[in-house]
Design an enzyme around this catalytic site. Structure first.
Site, PDB file in Angstrom:
ATOM      1  N   GLY A 172     -20.845   0.624  19.175  1.00 18.90           N
ATOM      2  CA  GLY A 172     -19.506   0.828  19.706  1.00 18.90           C
ATOM      3  C   GLY A 172     -19.365   2.086  20.525  1.00 18.90           C
ATOM      4  N   PHE A 226     -20.901   4.819  11.541  1.00 13.41           N
ATOM      5  CA  PHE A 226     -20.317   6.092  11.074  1.00 13.41           C
ATOM      6  C   PHE A 226     -21.204   6.796  10.050  1.00 13.41           C
ATOM      7  CE2 PHE A 226     -16.991   2.754  11.603  1.00 13.41           C
ATOM      8  CZ  PHE A 226     -16.634   3.087  12.904  1.00 13.41           C
ATOM      9  N   GLY A 230     -23.372  15.651  22.590  1.00 12.61           N
ATOM     10  CA  GLY A 230     -22.885  14.463  21.871  1.00 12.61           C
ATOM     11  C   GLY A 230     -21.381  14.476  21.694  1.00 12.61           C
ATOM     12  N   GLN A 243     -14.488   7.214  22.135  1.00 16.01           N
ATOM     13  CA  GLN A 243     -15.201   7.917  21.066  1.00 16.01           C
ATOM     14  C   GLN A 243     -14.364   9.074  20.518  1.00 16.01           C
ATOM     15  OE1 GLN A 243     -19.091   7.852  19.933  1.00 16.01           O
ATOM     16  NE2 GLN A 243     -17.850   6.037  19.780  1.00 16.01           N
ATOM     17  N   GLU A 291     -18.993  12.444  17.053  1.00 12.33           N
ATOM     18  CA  GLU A 291     -18.518  12.920  15.754  1.00 12.33           C
ATOM     19  C   GLU A 291     -17.458  14.000  15.849  1.00 12.33           C
ATOM     20  OE1 GLU A 291     -21.900  12.835  12.722  1.00 12.33           O
ATOM     21  OE2 GLU A 291     -22.961  12.551  14.598  1.00 12.33           O
ATOM     22  N   ILE A 335     -19.212  14.718  30.805  1.00 15.36           N
ATOM     23  CA  ILE A 335     -18.805  13.419  30.271  1.00 15.36           C
ATOM     24  C   ILE A 335     -19.405  12.327  31.163  1.00 15.36           C
ATOM     25  CG2 ILE A 335     -16.837  11.907  29.800  1.00 15.36           C
ATOM     26  CD1 ILE A 335     -17.262  14.260  27.799  1.00 15.36           C
ATOM     27  N   PRO A 376     -16.009   8.404  31.365  1.00 14.47           N
ATOM     28  CA  PRO A 376     -14.725   8.836  30.792  1.00 14.47           C
ATOM     29  C   PRO A 376     -14.026   7.749  29.988  1.00 14.47           C
ATOM     30  CG  PRO A 376     -14.648   8.802  33.219  1.00 14.47           C
ATOM     31  CD  PRO A 376     -16.070   8.531  32.821  1.00 14.47           C
ATOM     32  N   LYS A 377     -14.271   6.496  30.305  1.00 20.32           N
ATOM     33  CA  LYS A 377     -13.580   5.427  29.569  1.00 20.32           C
ATOM     34  C   LYS A 377     -14.122   5.291  28.149  1.00 20.32           C
ATOM     35  CE  LYS A 377     -12.247   1.628  31.771  1.00 20.32           C
ATOM     36  NZ  LYS A 377     -12.136   0.257  32.323  1.00 20.32           N
TER      37      LYS A 377
END
Lengths: 327, 777, 169
Positions: free
Chosen positions: B509, B283, B741, B678, B744, B669, B672-673
């Site tokens: 992650g 993060f 991206g 995220q 965030e 995307i 999708p999973k």
């Protein structure tokens, strides 16, 4: 941690003997181990008493004798506790996490120490509880979680237990054994206000071991609640909590027990509110008036003035709920 | 900052401004991304599939080995002692009692630490990664409360911890500015970010505001935050016999760390090897801080491997977080709700040594079409641990202020908040004037509003109550830019069995390895099982930070470049007898583990056949993508429409988020999973930001007081409702794979959506985060 | 005496300061149990002792001498996953994977608590014999396990799937 010796005791007498007056007794360890790692506590010897007093028995007069080694989960789960003292079950399951409740003992719960962040900051903050006479950095610092009742110049910390708030409402008795023999301490006398000696938190004499908690027979407790208000939905200490039992007859309060958590250095039995309530009409106005009677002595710090209003509202809501008045 | 630094930074800024202008005006065809990535059209069926994360089985079985789980022979354990004063000098430092504890190997202080250079500061050089350039155990000066002053090395962690507690340090304290008000009184400075001032002015916004039909002018404040990855910062390190410093770390920047630590110890970067296959949450917080240098120095002094795992308290003392902000948003609008003035200004605090002001105006620059604008970030300096980037720096807290203000304007103007936003959608970037590469916020809002049942919301607060609970709905726009940083590179090694991709990327992650495997599989015409994605090691190609939500773009562009070079190699190997003989890379595509002509798929030869004929076991190619000039040629941003339903307790003020929906426009995307995870993860951190998160910084002491996960509240399971996430899935024509991206954006807009929903529930506007119950009584 | 770790006897550490967490990780090489705070505040170190979930960071290894300890390694292996481990992968109930072993150990023991009728803070009726496995119940009961990546929805879905629970919101 400072090095220590470890011994396990199977009975109270053995524990006292092993301790020799100097050791710390270890229950589930959920608080003491943390305090040792944080260098707040540094016992030279631990006597593990978590295996002693694992039973809950009905007493001759219809109360309950709860061994000090009973795990919080087991106390919450016990059928007689769930039906006769639901506020005890409610208080326990409102506290900590399931993992911690599985470990923590009833005896240890009584001896939990405050979550004041200045108490925890051994390196960087002054705390009269850790070092008597050093000063208190919580005064004028972050004190949102601190006391509004019974605090002193020396200490504004609160007691963190949920269970103890319920026990305070129930007039429980603490059974202890020590080098001078066994004795009983009324729950209301067990935890101390800080005064000038905040390091001393309970009425236990050096070397004394809590062996059991006795709940008196108390029919009103079957109609009871515990409500906890906190900063997230679960797994957080109380900002304030309310334990209450209530019996209403002909629209008037016939019997009431009320205790508050998160407001003082000890679980706070609301005697003034109880006195105001008995005989009063069971309505919101009485409940608010009773709360005001209790909270008139409240003194806010920089960040915690909201607790006065919050406690007032929550007391009234819990009593209304128990009396079937309002929402 | 020295005068020289100032001049250098100004020069960089000017050069950057000139370059920006040139790139903006250049023809499209000169710019990377001018031709849409062929993978957007033609695929081999792997991109876009909900492949389960490839490292899942290892992680759920507890077999993924994190940095503190690497055991080296003869390893010792370290513990850190911190200063407890914000500024001054060490008066005394008595280590004798600690050194006397049996099992203590050594105590390292400024008196005996090896020579260490300060870390080159982030963005001061291509691979610089220091959070500041403060000395590391080199002198007796104290710069913040929490600075390491001693490191204990012992045979066990228990002994190291015990001995650390026996070190007696006293300090000669000097006056320090630790309070926001005092820092402000000393004066403010212009904030700048990426060598550009954080200031934009279009027309006379103040004057226009004063004359506007509708006006909103409010102050919003946000506290300090900490990343609080569940994995503690930890490294296991060793000075090998071959002179290489080997570091097993948990980091978002292996290559930058190797280079920067090399500078600290005067080593060339190839003499520092950083490995980080798993990162237990980052993060923005898993960068370089003083502890890595401390551990490496201790290992050097002890002449044996050292493991240092910070305590949770030490993380708060050594690893900086998000800085506090004090923002003003003022909006002027016409009677129809068209913005005439948009003012977003304010202050943020930073440490004197930190290069990083919290850039809260970033999301505002491209948000709305307003006739006039005034955007400005000023900084004040608080003597504290250096602050740093934390998930969506700027956008996370900037969107809170901006999007609450828009909600306030909607109410004043009597216009639905969604409608108000759509009326002010810009056609081109309002500040840069650049065309958008892809902006479909309107579509995201329309999808979301219908799905969420926005038409059931009452525009008037206090309209819905269930028992003790007031119910309300709110929405807000989230946004985060597309970034691709320079420095990407990849190597592809192809054999008859499959391909190995080497790139110094990171997995904390996000599902990096999984998505990259899908992309590589489609690119190469292989099955995902035939792809080995090899990452997390500084010896691999590329300087790819896991930050700025740019890793997937950087990896994607690097694989494109390496793939192009690989295809050229394969054509050479194929020779004149192949169906693909003589083709140029652009004329070929990949399918079924081989190459074919793009205009004639039957003209095909398998990789195995090409390699066999050339008598080669493998072929390898490494390449770097072009500089990311696309970022200066188009305005490239993702958007999200965030919707919250909250319940506010009428008795206690407690808030529960009962429903949440995020609708994203983030390009294509890829998986999708993992993408949904995220998005949800960002939203949940946004729920924390909205309702409970605050690093309590005692302004009297310059010290973090809630250095604990018990007192710094993160959302727990019961705080997290079902979170629905949907997306437009419209590819960005100018990015690798058409993707932007996604890591965030979830935290952006979420705080405002919750705050706006709380207002809708009870009619109380809280402009100060976190929105704890005391503010609602 | 000895601890029984995943069915294997392990002599307790000589130094009583060693937590069960460090004993597992540093003495037994079982690094699947994670260190998130060492403060009893995150749940990453959750293991199962004699069938009950506990925090290994606040437990001294010597305290559980003679007891049976089950860690994540005792539930399944990458090649032969426990149904809940497999469900975590399928429902993406993890991102960085660091809180994951604690979440899984916690959930395995949690289901037993729920099935035997242990009430939670959101259980309406304390005297009910059986407690419905609503999402609210699962969330409250899992609240002692923090996740910073935000895999909460996937974790709850995995628990529902692995233990055949209705999706009763």
């Amino acid at each position: 941690m400072t090095p220590f010796t470890y011994a396990r005791a199977d009975a109270a007498e053995q524990a006292l003997e092993l301790a020799g007056g100097g050791a710390r007794f270890l229950g589930g360890g959920t608080n003491l181990i943390d305090l040792m790692r944080e260098r707040i506590e540094a016992p030279a010897a631990l006597v593990d008493v978590s295996g002693i007093g694992r039973t809950i028995e009905e007493t001759a007069d219809g109360g309950l004798l709860i061994g000090a080694g009973v795990r919080n989960t087991d106390l919450a789960e016990h059928p007689l506790v769930r039906t006769r003292y639901p506020l005890v079950t409610r208080a326990i399951v409102a506290g900590a996490s399931a993992q911690i409740r599985n470990m923590a003992t009833v005896g240890g719960n009584l001896l939990q120490r405050t979550r004041c962040t200045y108490f925890y900051d051994v390196e960087g903050s002054r705390c009269n509880k850790r070092v008597p006479g050093e000063g208190c950095d919580a005064q004028g610092g972050f004190n949102r979680i601190h006391a509004i009742l019974g605090a002193s110049e020396a200490c504004v910390a609160t007691h963190p237990s949920d269970l103890c708030v319920a026990l305070a409402a129930l007039d429980a008795t603490v059974h202890v054994e020590g080098p001078q023999g066994a004795r009983e301490i009324a729950f209301g006398d067990f935890h101390l206000l800080p005064g000038d000696t905040p390091k001393r938190e309970t009425a236990l004499a050096p070397g004394e071991l809590v062996t059991a908690i006795e709940l008196p027979p108390l029919p009103v407790a079957a109609h009871s609640r515990y409500r906890k208000v906190r900063d997230r939905a679960s797994y957080a200490f109380a900002l304030i909590s309310v334990a209450a039992a209530l019996r209403v007859e002909d629209g008037r309060v016939a019997e009431v027990r009320l205790a508050l958590g998160g407001v003082a250095h000890r679980p706070w039995r609301a005697h003034a509110a109880e006195a105001a309530l008995v005989g009063a009409a069971a309505n919101e106005a009485s409940f608010l008036a009773a709360a005001d009677a209790e909270l008139s002595a409240a003194v806010p710090l920089r960040d915690n003035g909201f607790k006065i209003d919050l406690a007032r509202r929550t007391i009234a809501a819990v009593l209304s709920d128990l009396s079937g008045v309002g929402a | 900052m020295s005068i020289l630094d100032n001049a250098k930074s100004r020069a960089q800024g000017l050069a950057m401004a000139a370059l920006t202008k040139a790139v903006a005006l250049a023809p499209d065809k000169w710019i990377p991304g001018s031709t849409p990535d062929p993978l957007i059209r033609k695929q081999n069926g792997h991109v876009g599939k909900p492949l389960s994360r490839l490292d899942g089985p290892l992680k759920v079985a507890g077999q993924a080995r994190f940095s503190a789980e690497v055991a080296l022979p003869n390893m010792a354990y370290a513990a850190i002692v911190h200063a407890d004063t914000p500024k001054g000098r060490i008066a005394s430092l008595d280590t004798a009692a600690a050194e006397a504890v049996p099992g203590v190997v050594l105590v390292m202080t400024h008196r005996n630490a090896p020579r260490m250079n300060p870390m080159p500061v982030f963005m001061s050089a291509a691979k610089a990664a220091g959070p500041d350039a403060l000395p590391i155990l080199q002198d007796d000066r104290i710069h913040w409360s929490g600075q390491p002053v001693a490191v204990v090395v012992a045979e066990t962690q228990e002994i190291a911890d015990e001995a650390a507690g026996l070190i007696a340090a006293t300090f000669k304290e000097e006056p320090a500015v630790t309070a926001f008000a005092a820092a402000r009184a000393k004066g403010t400075q212009q904030g700048s970010f990426m060598a550009q001032p954080l200031r934009n002015e279009i027309g006379d916004a103040e004057k226009t505001l004063a004359a506007a039909h509708f006006r909103i002018d409010a102050r919003y404040t946000t506290p300090r935050h900490n990343h609080n990855a569940i994995e503690l910062h930890a490294l296991t390190c060793e000075w090998q016999d071959d002179g290489v410093l080997r570091i097993h770390d948990t980091t978002q920047m292996v290559a930058q760390e190797a280079w920067t630590i090399g500078r600290v110890f005067g080593l060339s970067e190839d003499k520092v090897v950083v490995t980080s296959p798993f990162v237990g949450g980052g993060f923005g917080g898993k960068g370089l801080w003083q502890h890595q240098a401390c551990a490496a120095a201790a290992a050097k002094l002890a002449k044996r491997p050292v493991r240092l795992m910070l305590s949770r308290e030490s993380v708060y003392r050594i690893v900086g977080g998000r800085a506090p902000t004090d923002q003003r948003v003022a909006l002027g609008a016409t009677a129809e709700g068209k913005l005439t003035a948009l003012i977003h200004t304010g202050l943020t605090a930073k440490s004197p040594a930190s290069p990083m002001p919290e850039p809260f105006i970033l999301p505002t620059r491209s948000a709305y079409a307003a006739e006039t604008m005034l955007l400005d970030v000023k900084t004040v300096e608080i003597e504290s641990l250096s602050n740093t980037f934390m998930r969506a720096p700027g956008e996370a807290v900037g969107t809170f202020a901006l999007e609450c203000a828009i909600d306030e304007l909607a109410e004043v103007a009597g216009i639905d908040p969604i409608e108000l936003r759509l009326r002010n959608e810009p056609e081109k970037d309002p500040v840069s004037g650049l065309p958008f590469s892809g902006r479909h916020l309107d579509a995201a809002y329309r999808m979301a509003a219908e799905k969420f049942g926005w038409d059931r919301r009452s525009p008037t607060p206090r309209a819905q109550r269930e028992g003790e609970w007031w119910v309300g709905m709110g929405c807000a726009t989230g946004t985060y830019p597309y970034y691709r940083m320079p420095g990407g590179a990849a190597r592809i090694t192809l054999t008859a069995e499959g391909a190995k991709i080497d790139i110094a990327a990171h997995e904390m992650g996000m599902g990096t390895a999984t998505a990259a495997t899908q992309v590589a599989a489609d690119r190469l015409g292989l099955s995902p099982e035939a792809i080995a994605f090899n990452y997390g090691d500084s010896t691999l190609p590329g300087t790819v930070m896991a930050g700025g939500s740019q890793q997937t773009a950087s990896i994607g562009a690097s694989i494109v470049a390496a793939h192009r070079a690989l295809v050229a190699e394969l054509v050479k190997l194929a020779g004149n007898d192949s169906p693909i003989a003589g083709a140029k890379p652009d004329e070929l595509s990949c399918r079924d583990a081989g190459l074919c002509r793009a205009d004639d798929e039957a003209a095909y030869e398998s990789y195995a056949s090409i390699l066999a004929r050339a008598n080669r076991p493998s072929v390898s190619a490494e390449a770097s993508p072009p500089l990311p000039l696309e970022m200066m040629h188009w305005s490239m941003h993702s958007h999200a429409a965030m919707f919250a339903e909250v319940r506010v307790n009428a008795v206690t003020g407690e808030v529960r988020v009962s429903r949440f929906l995020g609708s994203f426009d983030c390009g294509r995307i890829l998986n999708p999973k993992t993408a949904a995870s995220q998005f949800r993860g960002g939203i949940i951190m946004g729920l924390g930001l909205a309702l409970m998160e605050e690093t309590q910084f005692d302004e009297r002491k310059g010290r973090v007081m809630n250095a604990s996960l018990a007192e710094y509240h993160l959302p727990v399971h019961l705080d997290v409702p079902d979170i629905e996430v949907i997306w437009t899935d419209i590819p960005d024509p100018h990015t690798p794979m058409g993707a932007r991206g996604i890591g965030e954006i979830g935290i952006t807009g979420t705080g405002a959506a919750v705050a706006n929903a709380i207002y809708n529930a009870i009619g109380k506007r809280v402009r100060d985060l976190p929105i704890t119950l005391d503010k609602l009584l | 005496m000895a601890l029984i770790v995943n069915g294997i006897e392990a002599p307790p550490p000589a130094d009583p300061r060693v937590s069960l967490l460090d004993f597992l990780r540093e003495h037994r090489g079982l690094t699947g149990t994670k260190v998130g705070c060492n403060q009893g505040a995150c749940g990453a170190c959750t293991v199962i002792v004699d069938g009950r979930r506990v925090l290994s960071c606040l437990t001294l290894a010597v305290q559980v001498d003679g007891l049976e300890v089950t860690t994540i390694e005792g539930l399944g292996t990458p090649g032969s996953l426990h149904p809940l481990q497999a469900a975590f992968v399928e429902h993406d109930g993890l991102q960085c994977g660091y809180c994951t072993p604690g979440q899984i150990c916690s959930a395995v023991a949690m289901i037993e608590e729920l099935r035997r009728g242990l009430p939670s803070n959101v259980t309406a009726d304390l005297t009910a014999g059986t407690i419905a496995a609503t999402r609210e119940e699962l969330r409250e009961r899992m609240s002692g396990n923090l996740c910073r990546c935000g895999a909460h929805n996937g974790i709850i879905a995995a628990i529902e799937d692995a233990f055949g629970l209705e999706n009763a919101a």
